[in-house]
Design a protein around this motif. Structure first.
Motif, PDB file in Angstrom:
ATOM      1  N   GLN A  95       0.852  -1.185   0.000  1.00  0.00           N
ATOM      2  CA  GLN A  95       0.000   0.000   0.000  1.00  0.00           C
ATOM      3  C   GLN A  95       0.890   1.238   0.000  1.00  0.00           C
ATOM      4  N   PRO A  96       0.354   2.405  -0.380  1.00  0.00           N
ATOM      5  CA  PRO A  96       1.173   3.621  -0.379  1.00  0.00           C
ATOM      6  C   PRO A  96       1.660   4.014   1.016  1.00  0.00           C
ATOM      7  N   GLY A  97       0.868   3.815   2.057  1.00  0.00           N
ATOM      8  CA  GLY A  97       1.294   4.092   3.417  1.00  0.00           C
ATOM      9  C   GLY A  97       0.983   5.486   3.932  1.00  0.00           C
ATOM     10  N   GLU A  98       0.356   6.332   3.105  1.00  0.00           N
ATOM     11  CA  GLU A  98      -0.011   7.664   3.609  1.00  0.00           C
ATOM     12  C   GLU A  98      -1.124   7.566   4.646  1.00  0.00           C
ATOM     13  N   THR A  99      -2.052   6.640   4.451  1.00  0.00           N
ATOM     14  CA  THR A  99      -3.109   6.366   5.412  1.00  0.00           C
ATOM     15  C   THR A  99      -2.945   4.928   5.880  1.00  0.00           C
ATOM     16  N   ILE A 100      -2.934   4.757   7.201  1.00  0.00           N
ATOM     17  CA  ILE A 100      -2.747   3.423   7.767  1.00  0.00           C
ATOM     18  C   ILE A 100      -3.735   3.210   8.913  1.00  0.00           C
ATOM     19  N   THR A 101      -3.968   1.952   9.256  1.00  0.00           N
ATOM     20  CA  THR A 101      -4.774   1.626  10.423  1.00  0.00           C
ATOM     21  C   THR A 101      -3.837   1.504  11.614  1.00  0.00           C
ATOM     22  N   MET A 102      -4.183   2.247  12.670  1.00  0.00           N
ATOM     23  CA  MET A 102      -3.371   2.229  13.888  1.00  0.00           C
ATOM     24  C   MET A 102      -4.275   1.845  15.057  1.00  0.00           C
ATOM     25  N   THR A 103      -3.675   1.458  16.168  1.00  0.00           N
ATOM     26  CA  THR A 103      -4.417   1.223  17.394  1.00  0.00           C
ATOM     27  C   THR A 103      -4.316   2.488  18.227  1.00  0.00           C
ATOM     28  N   ALA A 104      -5.451   3.087  18.552  1.00  0.00           N
ATOM     29  CA  ALA A 104      -5.464   4.338  19.306  1.00  0.00           C
ATOM     30  C   ALA A 104      -4.829   4.135  20.684  1.00  0.00           C
ATOM     31  N   PRO A 105      -3.759   4.882  21.001  1.00  0.00           N
ATOM     32  CA  PRO A 105      -3.100   4.728  22.297  1.00  0.00           C
ATOM     33  C   PRO A 105      -3.882   5.396  23.431  1.00  0.00           C
ATOM     34  N   TYR A 106      -4.840   6.216  23.062  1.00  0.00           N
ATOM     35  CA  TYR A 106      -5.740   6.915  23.974  1.00  0.00           C
ATOM     36  C   TYR A 106      -6.960   7.278  23.153  1.00  0.00           C
ATOM     37  N   VAL A 134      -9.212   9.212  20.871  1.00  0.00           N
ATOM     38  CA  VAL A 134      -8.912  10.288  19.927  1.00  0.00           C
ATOM     39  C   VAL A 134     -10.191  10.719  19.217  1.00  0.00           C
ATOM     40  N   THR A 135     -10.215  11.983  18.831  1.00  0.00           N
ATOM     41  CA  THR A 135     -11.314  12.489  18.023  1.00  0.00           C
ATOM     42  C   THR A 135     -10.798  12.695  16.611  1.00  0.00           C
ATOM     43  N   SER A 136     -11.695  12.735  15.669  1.00  0.00           N
ATOM     44  CA  SER A 136     -11.322  12.968  14.276  1.00  0.00           C
ATOM     45  C   SER A 136     -10.536  14.263  14.176  1.00  0.00           C
ATOM     46  N   GLY A 137      -9.371  14.215  13.540  1.00  0.00           N
ATOM     47  CA  GLY A 137      -8.526  15.392  13.380  1.00  0.00           C
ATOM     48  C   GLY A 137      -7.467  15.550  14.445  1.00  0.00           C
ATOM     49  N   ALA A 138      -7.483  14.683  15.455  1.00  0.00           N
ATOM     50  CA  ALA A 138      -6.492  14.756  16.532  1.00  0.00           C
ATOM     51  C   ALA A 138      -5.248  13.959  16.173  1.00  0.00           C
ATOM     52  N   GLY A 139      -4.121  14.393  16.691  1.00  0.00           N
ATOM     53  CA  GLY A 139      -2.874  13.676  16.482  1.00  0.00           C
ATOM     54  C   GLY A 139      -2.754  12.484  17.404  1.00  0.00           C
ATOM     55  N   LEU A 140      -2.012  11.470  16.937  1.00  0.00           N
ATOM     56  CA  LEU A 140      -1.705  10.332  17.783  1.00  0.00           C
ATOM     57  C   LEU A 140      -0.326   9.805  17.442  1.00  0.00           C
ATOM     58  N   LEU A 141       0.388   9.428  18.465  1.00  0.00           N
ATOM     59  CA  LEU A 141       1.726   8.872  18.325  1.00  0.00           C
ATOM     60  C   LEU A 141       1.677   7.432  18.804  1.00  0.00           C
ATOM     61  N   VAL A 142       1.983   6.509  17.892  1.00  0.00           N
ATOM     62  CA  VAL A 142       2.009   5.086  18.212  1.00  0.00           C
ATOM     63  C   VAL A 142       3.422   4.599  17.941  1.00  0.00           C
ATOM     64  N   GLY A 143       4.153   4.326  18.994  1.00  0.00           N
ATOM     65  CA  GLY A 143       5.553   3.953  18.830  1.00  0.00           C
ATOM     66  C   GLY A 143       6.311   5.091  18.177  1.00  0.00           C
ATOM     67  N   ALA A 144       6.855   4.846  16.997  1.00  0.00           N
ATOM     68  CA  ALA A 144       7.630   5.853  16.266  1.00  0.00           C
ATOM     69  C   ALA A 144       6.834   6.521  15.155  1.00  0.00           C
ATOM     70  N   VAL A 145       5.536   6.229  15.059  1.00  0.00           N
ATOM     71  CA  VAL A 145       4.719   6.737  13.954  1.00  0.00           C
ATOM     72  C   VAL A 145       3.706   7.763  14.462  1.00  0.00           C
ATOM     73  N   PHE A 146       3.745   8.976  13.862  1.00  0.00           N
ATOM     74  CA  PHE A 146       2.760  10.014  14.163  1.00  0.00           C
ATOM     75  C   PHE A 146       1.793  10.121  13.000  1.00  0.00           C
ATOM     76  N   ALA A 147       0.507  10.326  13.320  1.00  0.00           N
ATOM     77  CA  ALA A 147      -0.506  10.503  12.286  1.00  0.00           C
ATOM     78  C   ALA A 147      -1.683  11.286  12.869  1.00  0.00           C
ATOM     79  N   VAL A 148      -2.605  11.668  12.001  1.00  0.00           N
ATOM     80  CA  VAL A 148      -3.826  12.364  12.403  1.00  0.00           C
ATOM     81  C   VAL A 148      -4.998  11.414  12.196  1.00  0.00           C
ATOM     82  N   ALA A 171     -11.982   4.974  20.454  1.00  0.00           N
ATOM     83  CA  ALA A 171     -11.683   4.753  21.865  1.00  0.00           C
ATOM     84  C   ALA A 171     -10.267   4.205  22.001  1.00  0.00           C
ATOM     85  N   GLN A 172      -9.703   4.341  23.179  1.00  0.00           N
ATOM     86  CA  GLN A 172      -8.387   3.782  23.443  1.00  0.00           C
ATOM     87  C   GLN A 172      -8.386   2.289  23.131  1.00  0.00           C
TER      88      GLN A 172
END
Length: 113
Positions: free
Chosen positions: A7-18, A20-34, A40-41
């Motif tokens: 896949q291109p990798g610009e959009t990925i499925t992550m597990t929410a560490p806390y 999150v609301t749509s548009g919020a940032g999240l850091l999972v390990g070494a990967v940051f995304a919106v 839910a966590q």
């Protein structure tokens, strides 16, 4: 296209560490995304690693477009120009005054060191 392309990798499925609301940032390990949706966590959430977003910024900071490197403050869940203790996520895409509470951020998709 290469047979091993996934896949291109610009959009990925992550597990929410806390939660999150749509548009919020999240850091999972070494990967940051919106987050592209609220989650839910511990729930899966589609998240975008690159692009331009308006995001909550640290108060009291002035940013210069295309010059100010930006970092994710995972403690306060906001973008800052302070490098120490934070994760590099991109650059200011628009100049922002120190009184602004939201800033325009170009996420560059790098992986945290």
């Amino acid at each position: 296209m290469a047979r091993n392309f996934i896949q291109p990798g610009e959009t990925i499925t992550m597990t929410a560490p806390y939660a999150v609301t749509s548009g919020a940032g999240l850091l999972v390990g070494a990967v940051f995304a919106v987050a592209l949706a609220s989650a839910a966590q511990g729930a899966p959430v589609e998240a975008r690693r690159v692009g331009v977003f308006d995001m909550t910024k640290a108060p009291g900071e002035a940013w210069v477009a295309d010059t100010t490197k930006l970092y994710w403050d995972n403690t306060n869940k906001r973008v800052t120009s302070t490098a120490t203790g934070n994760t590099l996520i991109g650059v200011a895409r628009q100049s922002q005054a120190s009184a602004d509470t939201v800033g325009r951020v170009l996420l560059t998709g790098q992986i945290a060191a």
